[in-house]
Enzyme design. Structure first.
Site, mmCIF file in Angstrom:
data_model
loop_
_atom_site.group_PDB
_atom_site.id
_atom_site.type_symbol
_atom_site.label_atom_id
_atom_site.label_comp_id
_atom_site.label_asym_id
_atom_site.label_seq_id
_atom_site.Cartn_x
_atom_site.Cartn_y
_atom_site.Cartn_z
ATOM 1 N N ARG A 157 28.923 104.033 -73.293
ATOM 2 C CA ARG A 157 27.632 103.601 -72.477
ATOM 3 C C ARG A 157 26.258 104.253 -73.501
ATOM 4 N NH1 ARG A 157 28.706 101.871 -67.580
ATOM 5 N NH2 ARG A 157 30.565 102.902 -66.220
ATOM 6 N N ASP A 159 30.201 99.819 -70.583
ATOM 7 C CA ASP A 159 31.286 100.656 -70.995
ATOM 8 C C ASP A 159 32.484 100.048 -71.082
ATOM 9 O OD1 ASP A 159 31.527 100.147 -67.995
ATOM 10 O OD2 ASP A 159 33.361 101.590 -68.063
ATOM 11 N N LYS A 214 27.180 101.503 -62.517
ATOM 12 C CA LYS A 214 26.500 102.304 -63.521
ATOM 13 C C LYS A 214 25.842 101.873 -64.598
ATOM 14 C CE LYS A 214 29.884 106.059 -62.961
ATOM 15 N NZ LYS A 214 31.302 106.629 -63.527
ATOM 16 N N GLY A 215 26.432 100.547 -64.796
ATOM 17 C CA GLY A 215 26.026 99.814 -66.157
ATOM 18 C C GLY A 215 24.671 99.649 -66.774
ATOM 19 N N ASP A 228 28.519 88.126 -65.334
ATOM 20 C CA ASP A 228 29.524 87.385 -66.227
ATOM 21 C C ASP A 228 30.149 86.307 -65.316
ATOM 22 O OD1 ASP A 228 32.189 87.199 -67.552
ATOM 23 O OD2 ASP A 228 32.584 89.002 -67.529
ATOM 24 N N GLU A 232 20.220 94.418 -63.244
ATOM 25 C CA GLU A 232 21.878 94.366 -63.596
ATOM 26 C C GLU A 232 21.951 94.431 -65.099
ATOM 27 O OE1 GLU A 232 24.588 95.092 -63.228
ATOM 28 O OE2 GLU A 232 25.680 93.700 -61.924
ATOM 29 N N ASP A 233 23.036 94.836 -65.485
ATOM 30 C CA ASP A 233 23.350 94.989 -67.065
ATOM 31 C C ASP A 233 23.729 93.519 -67.499
ATOM 32 O OD1 ASP A 233 25.796 95.078 -65.614
ATOM 33 O OD2 ASP A 233 26.563 96.642 -66.710
ATOM 34 N N PHE A 283 33.852 90.538 -74.919
ATOM 35 C CA PHE A 283 33.586 91.617 -73.923
ATOM 36 C C PHE A 283 32.592 92.636 -75.064
ATOM 37 C CE2 PHE A 283 34.157 95.900 -72.011
ATOM 38 C CZ PHE A 283 34.059 95.507 -70.636
ATOM 39 N N VAL A 284 31.448 93.080 -74.167
ATOM 40 C CA VAL A 284 30.715 93.935 -74.943
ATOM 41 C C VAL A 284 30.544 95.166 -74.233
ATOM 42 C CG1 VAL A 284 29.324 91.737 -75.831
ATOM 43 C CG2 VAL A 284 28.740 92.844 -73.673
ATOM 44 N N LYS A 302 26.832 85.722 -69.639
ATOM 45 C CA LYS A 302 27.744 85.032 -70.397
ATOM 46 C C LYS A 302 27.977 83.394 -69.651
ATOM 47 C CE LYS A 302 30.694 89.016 -71.260
ATOM 48 N NZ LYS A 302 32.063 89.511 -70.891
HETATM 49 P P1 XMP Z 1 30.698 89.525 -62.697
HETATM 50 O O1 XMP Z 1 31.923 88.614 -63.305
HETATM 51 O O2 XMP Z 1 30.920 89.739 -61.169
HETATM 52 O O3 XMP Z 1 30.786 90.881 -63.278
HETATM 53 O O4 XMP Z 1 29.476 88.705 -62.978
HETATM 54 C C1 XMP Z 1 29.626 91.363 -63.409
HETATM 55 C C2 XMP Z 1 30.060 93.133 -63.851
HETATM 56 O O5 XMP Z 1 31.351 93.044 -64.548
HETATM 57 C C3 XMP Z 1 31.143 93.936 -65.762
HETATM 58 N N1 XMP Z 1 31.079 93.143 -67.065
HETATM 59 C C4 XMP Z 1 31.190 93.687 -68.189
HETATM 60 N N2 XMP Z 1 30.958 95.314 -68.545
HETATM 61 N N3 XMP Z 1 31.196 94.591 -70.874
HETATM 62 C C5 XMP Z 1 31.104 95.476 -69.806
HETATM 63 O O6 XMP Z 1 30.915 96.479 -70.159
HETATM 64 C C6 XMP Z 1 31.174 93.241 -70.651
HETATM 65 O O7 XMP Z 1 31.481 92.286 -71.511
HETATM 66 C C7 XMP Z 1 31.277 92.843 -69.179
HETATM 67 N N4 XMP Z 1 31.436 91.631 -68.398
HETATM 68 C C8 XMP Z 1 31.305 91.854 -67.276
HETATM 69 C C9 XMP Z 1 29.672 94.568 -65.300
HETATM 70 O O8 XMP Z 1 29.938 95.808 -64.732
HETATM 71 C C10 XMP Z 1 29.037 93.515 -64.647
HETATM 72 O O9 XMP Z 1 28.047 94.254 -63.479
HETATM 73 MG MG MG Z 2 27.288 96.001 -63.618
#
Ligand code: XMP
Ligand code: MG
Length: 189
Positions: free
Chosen positions: A168, A162, A45-46, A106, A102-103, A155-156, A134
């Protein structure tokens, strides 16, 4: 000991800074794909807020599709490493350039999984637009073609992102932090 409750901390990226950067990305993407068959694939959803703004700043015809991925369990702020498709694309991607929206990248595990999965559907190309990255947490390096902002290892939330389904709707990106007893700006429950 029970887990600490979380609150909204400082604003990391303002609404105005996001708007400026998203407009720049839209302009670059427009130049890149002009006249080409393009599908923008928003990861739910992000990315829904970022996608809504980014796509409106792209001035070339495109189709919009959504894919639902889940890599986080509710309430957790570290990746599970397990990726699940919760809603798949209905549209055939063959013969189209795919721009994944993508949002946040990470660890990179989610997009690593998605890119490999999409490649089996024979698109003309796969590129990535991500609002946030990140770098400190990278496990799988992902080539991010259109990146909004690098951020520190915090964590943001906000602008689509969310914590346990909340925040959100914040118009900016804010840091989530353990509750020190004070009320955050956006406590809704
Ligand atoms: P990876 O680790 O697979 O993670 O790259 C990607 C997904 O993890 C979620 N994500 C976050 N969601 N704040 C959030 O609200 C954050 O700081 C955060 N870091 C990772 C997100 O859904 C992303 O698509
Ligand atoms: Mg996501």
């Amino acid at each position: 000991m029970s887990a600490p409750t979380m609150r909204i901390g400082k604003v990391l990226i303002s609404e105005a800074d996001i708007a400026r950067r998203v407009a720049e990305l839209g302009k670059t993407i427009t130049e890149q794909y002009r006249g080409q068959p393009l599908v923008a694939l928003a990861v739910l959803k992000g990315s829904f807020v970022f996608a809504a703004d980014l796509l409106r700043s792209i001035d070339t015809p495109l189709a919009v599709e959504f894919i639902g991925l889940r890599s986080y369990i509710g309430g957790r702020t570290s990746t599970s490493g397990v990726v699940e498709i919760t809603q798949d694309v209905k549209y055939p991607l063959g013969g189209h350039h795919v721009l994944v929206v993508e949002d946040i990248v990470d660890t990179g595990l989610t997009l690593d999984y998605l890119i490999k999965n999409l490649a089996t559907r024979n698109p003309l190309s796969i590129k990535i637009a991500a609002l946030l990255h990140k770098p400190a947490r990278t496990l799988k390096p992902i080539p991010i073609d259109y990146l909004g902002f690098d951020i520190p290892d915090e964590f943001v939330v906000g602008y689509g992102l969310d914590y346990d389904g909340r925040y959100r709707n914040l118009p900016h990106i804010a840091v989530l932090e353990p509750n020190d007893g004070q009320m955050g700006l956006f406590h809704s429950r």
